[in-house]
Design a protein around this motif. Structure first.
Motif, PDB file in Angstrom:
ATOM      1  N   VAL A 110       0.842  -1.206   0.000  1.00 44.70           N
ATOM      2  CA  VAL A 110       0.000   0.000   0.000  1.00 44.70           C
ATOM      3  C   VAL A 110       0.875   1.253   0.000  1.00 44.70           C
ATOM      4  O   VAL A 110       0.375   2.354   0.192  1.00 44.70           O
ATOM      5  CB  VAL A 110      -0.974   0.024   1.207  1.00 44.70           C
ATOM      6  CG1 VAL A 110      -1.947  -1.138   1.123  1.00 44.70           C
ATOM      7  CG2 VAL A 110      -0.211   0.017   2.519  1.00 44.70           C
ATOM      8  N   GLY A 111       2.165   1.084  -0.222  1.00 44.20           N
ATOM      9  CA  GLY A 111       3.025   2.253  -0.377  1.00 44.20           C
ATOM     10  C   GLY A 111       3.674   2.753   0.900  1.00 44.20           C
ATOM     11  O   GLY A 111       4.094   3.894   0.984  1.00 44.20           O
ATOM     12  N   ILE A 112       3.783   1.874   1.924  1.00 41.14           N
ATOM     13  CA  ILE A 112       4.459   2.278   3.158  1.00 41.14           C
ATOM     14  C   ILE A 112       5.762   1.491   3.259  1.00 41.14           C
ATOM     15  O   ILE A 112       5.779   0.276   3.094  1.00 41.14           O
ATOM     16  CB  ILE A 112       3.595   1.988   4.401  1.00 41.14           C
ATOM     17  CG1 ILE A 112       2.249   2.713   4.266  1.00 41.14           C
ATOM     18  CG2 ILE A 112       4.315   2.429   5.675  1.00 41.14           C
ATOM     19  CD1 ILE A 112       1.263   2.385   5.353  1.00 41.14           C
ATOM     20  N   LYS A 113       6.835   2.232   3.476  1.00 42.71           N
ATOM     21  CA  LYS A 113       8.137   1.578   3.552  1.00 42.71           C
ATOM     22  C   LYS A 113       8.446   1.244   5.010  1.00 42.71           C
ATOM     23  O   LYS A 113       8.428   2.125   5.868  1.00 42.71           O
ATOM     24  CB  LYS A 113       9.204   2.529   3.004  1.00 42.71           C
ATOM     25  CG  LYS A 113      10.526   1.861   2.708  1.00 42.71           C
ATOM     26  CD  LYS A 113      11.356   2.828   1.880  1.00 42.71           C
ATOM     27  CE  LYS A 113      12.822   2.569   2.007  1.00 42.71           C
ATOM     28  NZ  LYS A 113      13.582   3.682   1.419  1.00 42.71           N
ATOM     29  N   VAL A 114       8.711  -0.032   5.292  1.00 40.00           N
ATOM     30  CA  VAL A 114       9.007  -0.452   6.655  1.00 40.00           C
ATOM     31  C   VAL A 114      10.412  -1.031   6.706  1.00 40.00           C
ATOM     32  O   VAL A 114      10.763  -1.913   5.921  1.00 40.00           O
ATOM     33  CB  VAL A 114       8.001  -1.530   7.136  1.00 40.00           C
ATOM     34  CG1 VAL A 114       8.319  -1.944   8.565  1.00 40.00           C
ATOM     35  CG2 VAL A 114       6.585  -1.004   7.033  1.00 40.00           C
ATOM     36  N   GLU A 115      11.234  -0.496   7.589  1.00 39.75           N
ATOM     37  CA  GLU A 115      12.567  -1.065   7.797  1.00 39.75           C
ATOM     38  C   GLU A 115      12.531  -1.891   9.070  1.00 39.75           C
ATOM     39  O   GLU A 115      12.375  -1.347  10.156  1.00 39.75           O
ATOM     40  CB  GLU A 115      13.603   0.057   7.910  1.00 39.75           C
ATOM     41  CG  GLU A 115      13.930   0.684   6.581  1.00 39.75           C
ATOM     42  CD  GLU A 115      14.449   2.104   6.714  1.00 39.75           C
ATOM     43  OE1 GLU A 115      14.549   2.603   7.850  1.00 39.75           O
ATOM     44  OE2 GLU A 115      14.724   2.703   5.658  1.00 39.75           O
ATOM     45  N   VAL A 116      12.654  -3.194   8.916  1.00 42.41           N
ATOM     46  CA  VAL A 116      12.574  -4.070  10.080  1.00 42.41           C
ATOM     47  C   VAL A 116      13.954  -4.157  10.738  1.00 42.41           C
ATOM     48  O   VAL A 116      14.940  -4.463  10.076  1.00 42.41           O
ATOM     49  CB  VAL A 116      12.112  -5.485   9.668  1.00 42.41           C
ATOM     50  CG1 VAL A 116      12.035  -6.393  10.885  1.00 42.41           C
ATOM     51  CG2 VAL A 116      10.768  -5.419   8.969  1.00 42.41           C
TER      52      VAL A 116
END
Lengths: 315, 326, 599
Positions: free
Chosen positions: C60-66
């Motif tokens: 959905v266009g959200i960048k997540v850095e785990v």
């Protein structure tokens, strides 16, 4: 005749190829005689010495020849016979006495152990014999319990000699016994060797690259070049009138032993490449008197003027 | 420099080092992030007054300087503070006792066995350098040396513990058994020690083997070895009197370093076999952030390392006469 | 060296340039919709779930850095509220006091359990009322209202409740399953009713590490508490649905104002040392906890806070007076380990050495302490004078085994019966489930996994973003990836644990990525630079917004104006970066050349 070496060939198998370190050497040593074996480093002197004691490294093989010491065929000895033969018949004074002694064992112990293990001495007798030997070679007998590093260079060399004569061998092979010692100590050690020869009647094969040492101590002298003997005769004669061009070059490269200064002439050219020796006489590329034949035929060792010379000039 | 002076100097430098370690040990754990009371009781719901009481109990309410002085004073009295995870038990009691004994017995015997086997094999391999036996031994050593001990332990458990049922799977004794005699206890304990010990011996052998072999090969190139052979001495004298003593010199420092294992244990092996030793204690103290226990173990370890190094230096000087005059 | 110095300077500058250029990259006010998600490195479930969430949000266009972090790093950051988002397990117990701790604004202090900094005055008011009434029904109603508000706000997203997976050795029968599984500090029934078909009378329970602290006043972890639950009695116990049942107290009454609880004790109850247990012991226990501010035990924090005074009108009656009413007061006083006065009045430091030695370990429970071999095992024996039903087993041994794998092997060999903590590794659970030599029991565990936001940090200050994330997450996929070791939940109060305390009509966010995108657009997020990640650009987002469709469950009301990223406006395009970078580079190269020439 005590030692007789006939047509000995010792080759090393190396990664780069076969090195013919000793290639057809014949040599004899009489009882009570000091024979010098001289030559540049890499000429096969040390290999000769090791071959006589059967101490060659694992990549060396004896291709042909015969070594007879006091009637014993050395090359046919079994592993256990060898143990008995070594040191009792022939002992060795190694080059660099510092490293020849085990640094963690007392000097006396290193001599006593041979007496105990090979001559059946008990411990106490062995140690008193060590003291005698020390006296004989001129070391204060109270220092038998010192460690090698507590000795000076000259003392170490004396100790090594004491070790070599411990079992009264017939022959002592001295490989560069005085190299790295200063001149005064050198001549003292050589005097000691001569004295021991006189007193004990042992023979010495003295290996060195230093002609002055030969001149000072040896009765006869053999000159080696590239695994062969090029000249062999009484020391006096060889020095007086060197017949082989290499001998001549070698002698003129050294300052005079008798005191009078000669012009110092280094030998021209490079030492031979042992992996790829020149055809014919190995010395011919450096020889000022070389002619056609020299590069084609290997000269035989022939009797000339009462000694042996391997040179086409005399053939 | 005489032998006594040499020893005195070494002793002094060891003491200075130890003091520096003690100081460092204190401050390292103080600069760690986080509130110690959070690690003592992992409950955010503690009332503020409960938190204060806890801090007081563990002496964490005083200023840092006071804590440091107290730490030094207590150290001299042999008091290393109270453990967090064993709520209030003195650290000394946690470390000493069963855990230390377990590690000592396991590591001591494993290292000794590995040392003897590894050194003997190494000596033989060096003597017969290039032979098939030598090459086989080298391959064996490299393989066992590089296998993770954790995996090796698991494998032993599965094969010998589960399928063959020869060795116990975990622990140092059988649970819930009343022993009639000491010997019964000892037998049970040793039975439990087989698994971890075999694991450790296998993983240690390779190292000792290779080290001994290389050390000997170096010695073999020395001139005095040629002398020994030329003297026609027996193989045994040559190997064990002339070669071994020289080859042992580098081994002494290795052994000194291995003394650390006696205190640090072997975490992986102790974990796999639930061998309650200091290795496992270190692991759990890290996980549970039990700083007093870690601090205590480090002090013991530092003491062990320094003592071992000191002893090694002295032994070195005894074995190698050159050192004394160095 | 000097000759090369300029070259090194040049190299260093070249390395620095990308960093200098980065802030210039996207136009300043168009901040990317991205955040860091912390997961707990040693918890496989946390890590895997975090990775799945990152994938889902990317769509959905959200960048997540785990970032997978150790607790020593992660917890302090949470304590200090120094994080964007985190995903891991929290924990619950039989009374939902966590509901207050997690959502009341007073709990947003350093280390407080309101780790998401959730502040809603309306919720605060409801919680205050719910936790200060003695009327359980009223409290439940307040709970429902608060939960509905919270679910609307989405301070965090509940993901799933982990399953407690237990394996029992063959031959064992008749354990009791309840929330937190068959072996838990709340489960007093399993050790009493369990039996072995082959007549084995020793049950062996594996612990992963030592059971300390053994003192009932210091016990603060599941292992120690379980040991205490075997050796010490409580006034009440729990049935399989976590409803209080009579235990040491055969009955109880709570006054109408909720400020007085009267317990009627059983008669003829004995301590393990043979002395009789009376109301004196109960009163002593409560007072001891309050005076010493004891940190161990299950609900002691509440006990210290609530207790006013205790009366003992006779040997078998205990009357507790509270400072204020509390809906769970029965549990607080009922589920406290009762200790013998004649021993504890001599113990000053309650955590040590009040353990390990048998003379201190005197309780009145169904099992009595025999011995503890440090680090190895803890041996308990059946207490034959216990007041209740005699346990079927004669001995209960708690054995320390570090590794799950060797535990399973020992259970298969029959040396171990079962273990204290449920299995955590999905791989092992999979293997255990199909092993014919094992009996596998699955229950709801006490660990609830959740995706938490730092509500004080952009973009989580925007309610639509939180809701959009809730719509964008497919919990079914997460649980599937975790080999079905979790039970999905949308509630903040779990029906599986608390029954009707949970609001059955709480707003739900069914997986709907389209709706998520729509919400984000409405909140002003649009993909400006075409890299698949949304940027905050309200004026670009608005013109193309399609007519808003009504949602059924949630109506994201327009919030007060959300704070925008703090950067000054600059008329610039992405090319500016390139130009600036090239110019800087040329200047540096020229400077370097000039410097070299000069030498």
């Amino acid at each position: 005749m005590l030692l007789k070496v006939r047509d000995l060939r010792v080759y090393y198998d190396t990664v780069a190829g076969v090195v013919k370190a000793v290639d057809g050497v014949s040599l004899s040593v009489e009882r009570g005689e000091i024979v010098g074996l001289a030559g540049e480093s890499g000429s096969g002197k040390t290999t000769m010495a090791r071959a006589i004691m059967r101490l060659l490294p694992s990549n060396a093989r004896i291709v042909s020849g015969e070594i007879v010491l006091d009637g014993v065929d050395v090359l046919s000895l079994s592993e256990s016979e060898l143990k008995d033969f070594r040191w009792k018949k022939v002992s060795m004074v190694f080059q660099g006495a510092m490293n020849a002694l085990n640094p963690v064992l007392r000097v006396g112990e290193q001599i006593a152990e041979v007496l105990v293990e090979k001559a059946g001495y008990d411990k106490r007798r062995a140690w008193s014999r060590v003291e005698e030997l020390f006296k004989l070679v001129g070391i204060d007998p109270s220092r038998t319990r010192d460690y090698p590093h507590e000795f000076s260079g000259g003392m170490r060399q004396r100790a090594v000699i004491a070790m070599a004569i411990a079992l009264n061998p017939d022959l002592v092979i001295a490989d560069e016994p005085v190299t790295a010692l200063d001149v005064v100590v050198q001549s003292k050690i050589l005097d000691l060797l001569k004295r021991l020869r006189d007193e004990l009647g042992i023979s010495v094969l003295l290996i060195t690259h230093d002609l002055s040492v030969i001149a000072e101590a040896c009765d006869r002298t053999a000159i080696m070049y590239a695994g062969r003997i090029v000249e062999y005769g009484s020391t006096e004669e060889v020095f007086e009138e060197p017949l082989h061009p290499y001998t001549r070059a070698l002698i003129s490269a050294f300052p005079s032993i008798t005191g009078e200064r000669r012009s110092f002439e280094p030998i021209k050219g490079d030492p031979p490449n042992m992996l790829n020796l020149p055809p014919g006489c190995a010395f011919h590329p450096r020889c000022p008197k070389a002619f056609d034949k020299c590069s084609k035929e290997v000269p035989e060792l022939k009797e000339v003027k009462g000694r042996l010379v391997a040179c086409h000039l005399w053939g | 420099m005489g032998f006594k002076e040499y020893v005195a100097r070494r002793l002094l430098s060891s003491l200075v080092t130890f003091f520096l370690i003690i100081v460092l040990n204190f401050f390292i754990f103080r600069i760690m992030p986080g509130d110690p009371t959070r690690t003592i009781a992992r409950d955010a719901r503690l009332l503020p007054e409960q938190r204060e009481l806890l801090k007081k109990r563990f002496g964490l309410d005083r200023p840092l300087w006071d804590q440091f002085i107290l730490y030094l004073v207590n150290l001299f009295r042999g008091d290393l503070g109270l453990s967090f995870q064993y709520r209030g038990t003195p650290v000394v009691e946690v470390i000493l006792g069963r855990r230390m004994l377990n590690t000592f017995l396991l590591m001591g015997s494993s290292i000794a066995v590995a040392l003897v086997i590894g050194m003997t094999l190494g000596t033989i391999a060096a003597w017969k350098r290039g032979s098939k036996a030598d090459i086989a031994a080298i391959i064996f050593s490299l393989v066992t040396y590089s296998i993770p001990t954790f995996w090796m332990g698991m494998l032993l458990i599965l094969v010998f513990g589960y399928y063959l049922d020869w060795i116990p799977i975990s622990g140092t004794i059988t649970t819930g058994v009343e022993y009639q005699t000491f010997w019964e206890y000892a037998a049970d304990y040793l039975h439990h020690m087989v698994g971890p010990m075999v694991t450790l011996v296998i993983s240690f052998i390779g190292y000792h083997f290779l080290l001994m072999r290389n050390s000997l090969l170096d010695v073999f190139t020395e001139d005095y070895m040629l002398t020994a052979i030329a003297k026609g001495l027996s193989t045994r004298t040559i190997l064990f009197k002339h070669a071994m003593r020289n080859a042992l010199l580098p081994m002494i420092s290795v052994m000194a370093l291995e003394v650390v294992y006696l205190f640090s244990g072997a975490t992986a092996t102790e974990t796999v076999f639930t061998w309650q030793g200091l290795g496992l204690l270190i692991y759990e103290s890290v996980v549970k952030q039990d700083y007093p226990v870690l601090q205590g173990i480090f002090i013991f370890m530092a003491l062990a390392v320094l003592t071992a190094n000191f002893v090694a230096d002295v032994v070195y000087a005894l074995v190698d006469p050159r050192i004394r005059y160095g | 060296m000097n000759k090369y110095k300029p070259l090194f300077i040049l190299l260093a500058l070249l390395l620095i340039i990308p960093y200098l250029a980065t802030p210039l990259k996207a136009s300043p006010e168009e901040k990317e919709l991205k955040f860091e998600l912390m997961v707990l490195s040693w918890d496989g479930l946390s890590v895997t779930a975090g990775e799945v969430i990152a994938e889902q949000l990317k769509k959905v266009g959200i960048k997540v850095e785990v970032s997978a972090l150790d607790d020593a790093v992660m917890y302090p950051r949470i304590d200090k509220r120094d994080y964007d988002a985190e995903e891991m397990a929290y924990g619950v117990d039989p009374i939902p006091t966590y509901f207050y701790d997690r959502f009341h604004s007073s709990q947003d202090f350093e280390g407080g359990n309101n780790a998401w900094s959730y502040h809603n005055p309306e919720v605060d008011k409801l919680l205050d009322q719910a936790f200060s009434t003695g009327d359980v029904n009223k409290a439940k109603e307040l709970f429902h209202r608060a939960e509905a508000l919270i679910a609307e706000d989405v301070p965090y997203i509940p993901l799933f409740l982990a399953k407690d997976v237990h394996a029992f050795a063959k031959g064992w029968k008749n354990w009791t399953v309840m929330p937190a599984g068959p072996i838990s500090p709340y489960n007093k029934l399993t050790p009493i009713y369990i039996y072995n078909e082959d007549g084995k009378d020793t049950m062996v329970i594996r612990y992963p590490s030592a059971p300390e602290p053994l003192s009932p006043m210091a016990a603060d972890n599941g292992r120690a508490l379980y040991y205490c639950s075997l050796v010490y009695d409580t006034l009440i116990a729990y049935d399989p649905h976590l409803k209080p049942i009579p235990w040491l107290a055969k009955s109880w009454e709570i006054s109408d104002d909720g400020k007085t609880i009267t317990f009627h004790l059983r008669e003829g109850v004995k301590w393990h040392d043979g002395k009789p247990l009376t109301s004196e012991d109960v009163a002593f226990t409560f007072n001891y906890i309050k005076e010493k501010k004891v940190t161990g035990g299950i609900y002691t924090v509440h006990l210290i806070r609530l207790l006013d005074s205790v009366e003992t009108p006779d040997e078998h009656t205990v009357v507790v007076h509270l400072k204020s009413p509390f809906p769970f007061a029965l549990h607080v006083f009922g589920y406290t380990f009762i200790v013998p006065k004649h021993i504890w009045e001599k113990i000053d430091e309650y955590d040590w050495p009040a353990s390990k030695a048998p003379e201190y370990a005197v309780g009145s429970g169904p099992f009595k302490f025999v011995k503890y071999v440090e680090g190895e095992y803890l041996e308990l024996a059946r207490f034959d004078d216990w007041w209740g039903k005699k346990p079927n087993i004669k001995r209960l041994i708690i054995k320390i085994i570090k590794e799950d794998e060797s535990t399973i092997l020992q259970i298969k060999k029959g040396e171990v019966t079962t273990f204290r903590y449920g299995l955590m590794s999905p791989g092992l659970i999979k293997a255990v489930r199909k092993d014919p030599d094992l009996q596998v029991v699955e229950a709801i565990d006490q660990w609830d996994y959740l995706l938490a936001f730092n509500n004080k940090r952009w973009p989580f200050t925007i309610k639509e973003v939180r809701q959009a994330i809730a719509y964008a997450i497919d919990k079914k996929e997460i649980v599937k990836k975790l080999l079905d070791v979790g039970i999905i939940t949308d509630n903040y109060v779990f029906e599986q644990w608390y029954g009707d305390w949970a609001n059955p009509n709480v707003p739900k966010y069914e997986y709907n990525p389209e709706k998520a995108k729509e919400l984000l657009r409405k909140a002003g997020f649009v993909d400006v630079d075409g890299d698949g990640i949304l940027e905050y650009a309200p004026e670009k987002a608005k013109p193309t917004t399609p007519s808003p469709t009504k949602t059924q469950t949630v109506q994201p009301t327009t919030q007060k104006p959300t704070p925008t990223p703090t950067t000054t406006e600059k008329p610039s395009g992405p090319d500016m970066t390139l130009v600036a970078g090239v110019i800087i580079l040329i200047i540096i190269v020229l400077a370097a050349l000039w410097y070299l020439k000069k030498r």
